[in-house]
Design a protein around this motif. Structure first.
Motif, PDB file in Angstrom:
ATOM      1  N   TRP A   1       0.832  -1.203   0.000  1.00  0.00           N
ATOM      2  CA  TRP A   1       0.000   0.000   0.000  1.00  0.00           C
ATOM      3  C   TRP A   1       0.868   1.256   0.000  1.00  0.00           C
ATOM      4  CZ3 TRP A   1      -4.926   1.267  -0.797  1.00  0.00           C
ATOM      5  CH2 TRP A   1      -5.884   0.247  -0.777  1.00  0.00           C
ATOM      6  N   ARG A   2       1.972   1.220   0.715  1.00  0.00           N
ATOM      7  CA  ARG A   2       2.841   2.392   0.762  1.00  0.00           C
ATOM      8  C   ARG A   2       3.373   2.726  -0.636  1.00  0.00           C
ATOM      9  NH1 ARG A   2       4.468   4.167   5.479  1.00  0.00           N
ATOM     10  NH2 ARG A   2       4.255   2.086   6.417  1.00  0.00           N
TER      11      ARG A   2
ATOM     12  N   PHE B   1       0.578   4.312  -2.773  1.00  0.00           N
ATOM     13  CA  PHE B   1       0.359   5.728  -2.463  1.00  0.00           C
ATOM     14  C   PHE B   1       1.430   6.597  -3.108  1.00  0.00           C
ATOM     15  CE2 PHE B   1      -2.599   6.127   1.436  1.00  0.00           C
ATOM     16  CZ  PHE B   1      -3.448   5.151   0.923  1.00  0.00           C
ATOM     17  N   ILE B   2       2.668   6.159  -3.020  1.00  0.00           N
ATOM     18  CA  ILE B   2       3.767   6.946  -3.599  1.00  0.00           C
ATOM     19  C   ILE B   2       3.602   7.050  -5.115  1.00  0.00           C
ATOM     20  CG2 ILE B   2       6.246   6.994  -4.015  1.00  0.00           C
ATOM     21  CD1 ILE B   2       6.626   5.805  -1.226  1.00  0.00           C
TER      22      ILE B   2
ATOM     23  N   TYR C   1       0.862   9.644  -5.911  1.00  0.00           N
ATOM     24  CA  TYR C   1       1.193  11.051  -5.671  1.00  0.00           C
ATOM     25  C   TYR C   1       2.358  11.545  -6.510  1.00  0.00           C
ATOM     26  CZ  TYR C   1      -1.644  10.002  -1.542  1.00  0.00           C
ATOM     27  OH  TYR C   1      -2.635   9.595  -0.700  1.00  0.00           O
TER      28      TYR C   1
ATOM     29  N   HIS D   1      -3.691  13.467  10.542  1.00  0.00           N
ATOM     30  CA  HIS D   1      -2.921  12.267  10.192  1.00  0.00           C
ATOM     31  C   HIS D   1      -1.993  11.870  11.343  1.00  0.00           C
ATOM     32  CE1 HIS D   1      -3.437  12.881   5.577  1.00  0.00           C
ATOM     33  NE2 HIS D   1      -4.455  12.234   6.123  1.00  0.00           N
TER      34      HIS D   1
ATOM     35  N   ARG E   1       2.018  14.762   0.804  1.00  0.00           N
ATOM     36  CA  ARG E   1       1.405  13.445   0.789  1.00  0.00           C
ATOM     37  C   ARG E   1       2.450  12.330   0.686  1.00  0.00           C
ATOM     38  NH1 ARG E   1      -4.190  13.457  -0.189  1.00  0.00           N
ATOM     39  NH2 ARG E   1      -4.041  11.251   0.321  1.00  0.00           N
TER      40      ARG E   1
ATOM     41  N   HIS F   1       2.011   7.502   7.809  1.00  0.00           N
ATOM     42  CA  HIS F   1       0.913   6.539   7.699  1.00  0.00           C
ATOM     43  C   HIS F   1       1.316   5.136   8.142  1.00  0.00           C
ATOM     44  CE1 HIS F   1      -1.422   9.604   5.972  1.00  0.00           C
ATOM     45  NE2 HIS F   1      -1.031   9.480   4.703  1.00  0.00           N
TER      46      HIS F   1
ATOM     47  N   GLU G   1       4.187  12.082   4.091  1.00  0.00           N
ATOM     48  CA  GLU G   1       3.313  11.438   5.065  1.00  0.00           C
ATOM     49  C   GLU G   1       3.231   9.926   4.815  1.00  0.00           C
ATOM     50  OE1 GLU G   1       0.118  14.960   6.217  1.00  0.00           O
ATOM     51  OE2 GLU G   1      -0.284  13.641   4.513  1.00  0.00           O
ATOM     52  N   THR G   2       3.196   9.546   3.555  1.00  0.00           N
ATOM     53  CA  THR G   2       3.146   8.120   3.218  1.00  0.00           C
ATOM     54  C   THR G   2       4.384   7.396   3.733  1.00  0.00           C
ATOM     55  OG1 THR G   2       1.807   8.526   1.248  1.00  0.00           O
ATOM     56  CG2 THR G   2       3.052   6.461   1.318  1.00  0.00           C
TER      57      THR G   2
END
Length: 301
Positions: free
Chosen positions: A88-89, A92-93, A96, A218, A138, A146, A141-142
């Motif tokens: 999932w990480r 997300f990267i 973004y 977050h 974002r 997160h 944060e990822t």
């Protein structure tokens, strides 16, 4: 000791030797069974496996013991191949990074996309800065903030998930807001509110407030989940007393600030899509006290 038969649910090409029978301790977990399957079929790694009771489609939680799952001696489990997985990480990267690559192309190379140079207006400069800072935030944060309930997702879903960012907030938004119609010499800008310093400053202040508030929520959510666990808890404090998902609320608010500042239809389309579709589901008007109808459990994974 518990003897368990593990059979294939559907087509499982990476585990052609199924079914197999194995012996486990009563306190063994579903994760232990997955590890056993991986040991037998090394290419069939645990993240690809979905274990269920025979005849049941519901996935068993990795941390459930065989006893808790209702498996007795001679019981049977079915394993389904979920296909190639990606973290999932990483997803997300990938999502973004799209706008971070696309916006500089449209902003710095207007001749390629518009056929000539563009003297950027202050509004366009603000927009470029806001978009780049938003998605840089974002990504950071990822990487550093997160924590995810599930480590992986099906690999091919990454294309569907990324389309929202690469196509809409990437190509479509960049093409719309950096075009000559919004340039410093355009009638849309000259002598209008879109060139008013006070208006631009107000939009920038709202955007900054929303971004910092989003980051704060977050960090609050991160504090509820110790590293290496999937623990869930009810968050309190800033934002959470007013809306169910303040992280989504502030996310949308930041895009509203940008849409108001630009007046771009494309920016408003992105706001609307964030409200109802894709990965961002905001409860914008859910203004109920905690414990009432607004106290949902819709927290990000």
């Amino acid at each position: 000791m518990v003897n368990v038969t593990i059979s294939a649910a559907g087509h499982v090409p990476l585990a052609r030797g199924l079914p197999i029978t194995a012996t486990f301790d009563e306190d063994a977990t579903v994760a232990d069974v997955k590890s056993y399957v991986t040991a037998k079929f090394p290419q069939f790694y645990a993240a690809r496996q979905k274990l269920s009771l025979k005849g049941d489609r519901k996935a068993l939680a990795d941390n459930s013991t065989l006893k808790e799952a209702g498996i007795e001696d001679g019981g049977e489990l079915s394993v389904k191949d979920l296909g190639p997985q990606i973290s999932w990480r990483t997803v997300f990267i990938i999502e973004y990074i799209g706008p971070l690559l696309i916006h500089p192309l449209f902003y710095h190379f207007p001749k390629v996309f518009y056929g000539g140079p563009v003297q950027h207006s202050t509004m366009q400069k603000y927009t470029y800065a806001f978009v780049m800072l938003h998605f840089l935030k974002r990504v950071l944060e990822t990487v550093f903030v997160h924590r995810f309930s599930h480590s992986t997702m099906p690999f091919f879903n990454v294309f569907r998930n990324s389309a929202h960012y690469w196509l809409l907030s990437g190509i479509a938004l960049a093409y719309a807001v950096y075009r000559p119609a919004y340039s410093a010499t355009s009638p849309y800008i000259l002598g209008t509110i879109h060139n008013n310093p006070n208006f631009l400053f107000a939009c920038g202040a709202l955007w900054l407030f929303a971004e910092l508030s989003n980051m704060h929520t977050h960090l609050t959510l991160r504090s509820l989940r110790p590293a290496g666990t999937t623990k869930r808890a009810i968050p309190y404090g800033y934002g959470f007393s007013f809306v169910s998902c303040p992280n989504y609320y502030f996310e949308v608010l930041s895009w509203v600030a940008l849409a108001v500042m630009t007046g771009s239809y494309t920016a408003w389309v992105f706001v609307i899509r964030n409200l109802g579709l894709g990965s961002v589901r905001v409860t914008l008007f859910d203004w109920y006290p905690r414990g009432g109808r607004g106290s949902s459990n819709r927290w990000p994974v």
